[in-house]
Write a protein that holds these residues in place. Structure first.
Motif, PDB file in Angstrom:
ATOM      1  N   MET A  59      60.798 -20.481  30.305  1.00  0.00           N
ATOM      2  CA  MET A  59      62.028 -21.075  30.843  1.00  0.00           C
ATOM      3  C   MET A  59      61.750 -22.484  31.356  1.00  0.00           C
ATOM      4  O   MET A  59      62.547 -23.404  31.156  1.00  0.00           O
ATOM      5  N   PHE A  60      60.622 -22.640  32.017  1.00  0.00           N
ATOM      6  CA  PHE A  60      60.239 -23.960  32.529  1.00  0.00           C
ATOM      7  C   PHE A  60      60.028 -24.944  31.374  1.00  0.00           C
ATOM      8  O   PHE A  60      60.510 -26.076  31.413  1.00  0.00           O
ATOM      9  N   LEU A  61      59.316 -24.507  30.329  1.00  0.00           N
ATOM     10  CA  LEU A  61      59.059 -25.383  29.179  1.00  0.00           C
ATOM     11  C   LEU A  61      60.360 -25.775  28.475  1.00  0.00           C
ATOM     12  O   LEU A  61      60.458 -26.870  27.922  1.00  0.00           O
ATOM     13  N   THR A  62      61.337 -24.883  28.495  1.00  0.00           N
ATOM     14  CA  THR A  62      62.603 -25.162  27.819  1.00  0.00           C
ATOM     15  C   THR A  62      63.511 -26.055  28.650  1.00  0.00           C
ATOM     16  O   THR A  62      64.486 -26.597  28.133  1.00  0.00           O
ATOM     17  N   GLY A  63      63.209 -26.196  29.920  1.00  0.00           N
ATOM     18  CA  GLY A  63      63.998 -27.079  30.770  1.00  0.00           C
ATOM     19  C   GLY A  63      65.196 -26.427  31.411  1.00  0.00           C
ATOM     20  O   GLY A  63      66.154 -27.115  31.798  1.00  0.00           O
ATOM     21  N   HIS A  64      65.191 -25.092  31.536  1.00  0.00           N
ATOM     22  CA  HIS A  64      66.272 -24.425  32.252  1.00  0.00           C
ATOM     23  C   HIS A  64      66.261 -24.875  33.718  1.00  0.00           C
ATOM     24  O   HIS A  64      65.237 -25.356  34.226  1.00  0.00           O
ATOM     25  N   ILE A  65      67.367 -24.710  34.391  1.00  0.00           N
ATOM     26  CA  ILE A  65      67.596 -25.354  35.687  1.00  0.00           C
ATOM     27  C   ILE A  65      67.390 -24.363  36.829  1.00  0.00           C
ATOM     28  O   ILE A  65      67.993 -23.280  36.842  1.00  0.00           O
ATOM     29  N   GLN A  66      66.571 -24.745  37.781  1.00  0.00           N
ATOM     30  CA  GLN A  66      66.242 -23.875  38.903  1.00  0.00           C
ATOM     31  C   GLN A  66      67.274 -24.016  40.021  1.00  0.00           C
ATOM     32  O   GLN A  66      67.784 -25.101  40.284  1.00  0.00           O
ATOM     33  N   LEU A  67      67.527 -22.889  40.713  1.00  0.00           N
ATOM     34  CA  LEU A  67      68.442 -22.882  41.844  1.00  0.00           C
ATOM     35  C   LEU A  67      67.961 -21.906  42.904  1.00  0.00           C
ATOM     36  O   LEU A  67      67.729 -20.732  42.607  1.00  0.00           O
ATOM     37  N   ASP A  68      67.802 -22.395  44.119  1.00  0.00           N
ATOM     38  CA  ASP A  68      67.573 -21.545  45.278  1.00  0.00           C
ATOM     39  C   ASP A  68      68.901 -21.447  46.017  1.00  0.00           C
ATOM     40  O   ASP A  68      69.352 -22.399  46.655  1.00  0.00           O
ATOM     41  N   ARG A  69      69.551 -20.279  45.903  1.00  0.00           N
ATOM     42  CA  ARG A  69      70.902 -20.147  46.443  1.00  0.00           C
ATOM     43  C   ARG A  69      70.970 -20.289  47.965  1.00  0.00           C
ATOM     44  O   ARG A  69      72.031 -20.549  48.518  1.00  0.00           O
TER      45      ARG A  69
END
Length: 259
Positions: free
Chosen positions: A129-139
């Motif tokens: 997921m990191f390599l693909t560039g998905h977006i992180q969110l800490d709610r």
């Protein structure tokens, strides 16, 4: 098809637990070699396709389909409602199960998921997921929320779609709940359409908080007509109504039924 809350005792429960074990075994067996290929492709991707990362997304999609097809069937309707590949959009879907992510890859569109930060630490799968560039969110972190919206906007401005589960988390009771505004703020601010998608059946196959079970069955994916850009509240309500229209009344929470 099994109801969302099931009696997991006896033979049925044992078979569901065994199917889940095989599902995870298959998932990680394929994730490993596909991740190695993604690592080798990373220099090329960063040099020539830093934002969309189509090659990495291809392997995400391949992994999702290989992981799911031996264990459950995906039936898609409304493919004609998908915008063109090159049209950036905000995709939104209801969220019932761990299977929602693998299921959404079946629509064959490259997008960036908004996913909680903890998921990026899952060995191999989270790293991909990191390599693909998905977006992180800490709610729980307001700064993370603001950065997430900024990152989504940057993706859209560069021609890359983003995907949200606007309920914010997986449904605890199997019902569709009111949407948070973040996805629709992004769509309105960057003047892109919203594509609502109803996922029906993932919670029956692998109920939330019972990820050790996997029942056989079919997941129905209904792609609704794209909603043109507009005011945030109007977009939110239109997306809620569209997704709710693909679910039976017993799967709608009171705040959805009452509006």
């Amino acid at each position: 098809m099994q109801p969302i809350f099931v009696d997991t005792r006896g033979l049925k429960g044992a078979l569901a637990a065994f199917r889940a074990f095989l599902f995870y075994l298959n998932t990680f067996a394929w994730a490993g070699p596909l991740f190695v290929i993604m690592v080798f492709l990373t220099p090329y991707v960063l040099a020539f396709d830093r934002t969309r990362r189509k090659a990495q997304h291809f392997f995400n999609t391949l992994w999702a389909k290989i992981s799911s097809f031996p264990f459950y069937r995906v039936v898609i309707s409304g493919l004609e409602n998908l915008p063109p590949q090159e049209q950036p959009a905000v995709y939104v879907a209801n969220h019932q199960s761990f299977l929602d992510i693998t299921t959404l890859f079946h629509i064959n569109r490259d997008f960036k998921f908004v996913s909680k930060t903890a998921n990026f630490f899952i060995p191999i799968i989270g790293w991909s997921m990191f390599l693909t560039g998905h977006i992180q969110l800490d709610r729980m972190d307001r700064r993370s929320q603001q950065k997430c919206l900024k990152d989504c906007g940057m993706m859209l401005e560069r021609g890359t779609s983003v995907a949200f589960f606007p309920e914010g988390t997986r449904s605890k009771d199997g019902k569709l709940h009111a949407f948070k505004r973040g996805a629709f703020v992004v769509a309105s601010r960057h003047n892109v359409p919203v594509v609502p998608i109803t996922l029906d059946g993932t919670g029956d196959l692998m109920p939330n908080s019972r990820e050790y079970l996997l029942f056989p069955g079919t997941v129905h994916v209904r792609i609704h007509p794209a909603i043109p850009p507009g005011p945030v509240d109007a977009l939110t309500r239109a997306a809620e109504c569209a997704i709710a229209s693909g679910l039976p009344p017993e799967r709608l929470a009171p705040e959805i039924l009452g509006t």
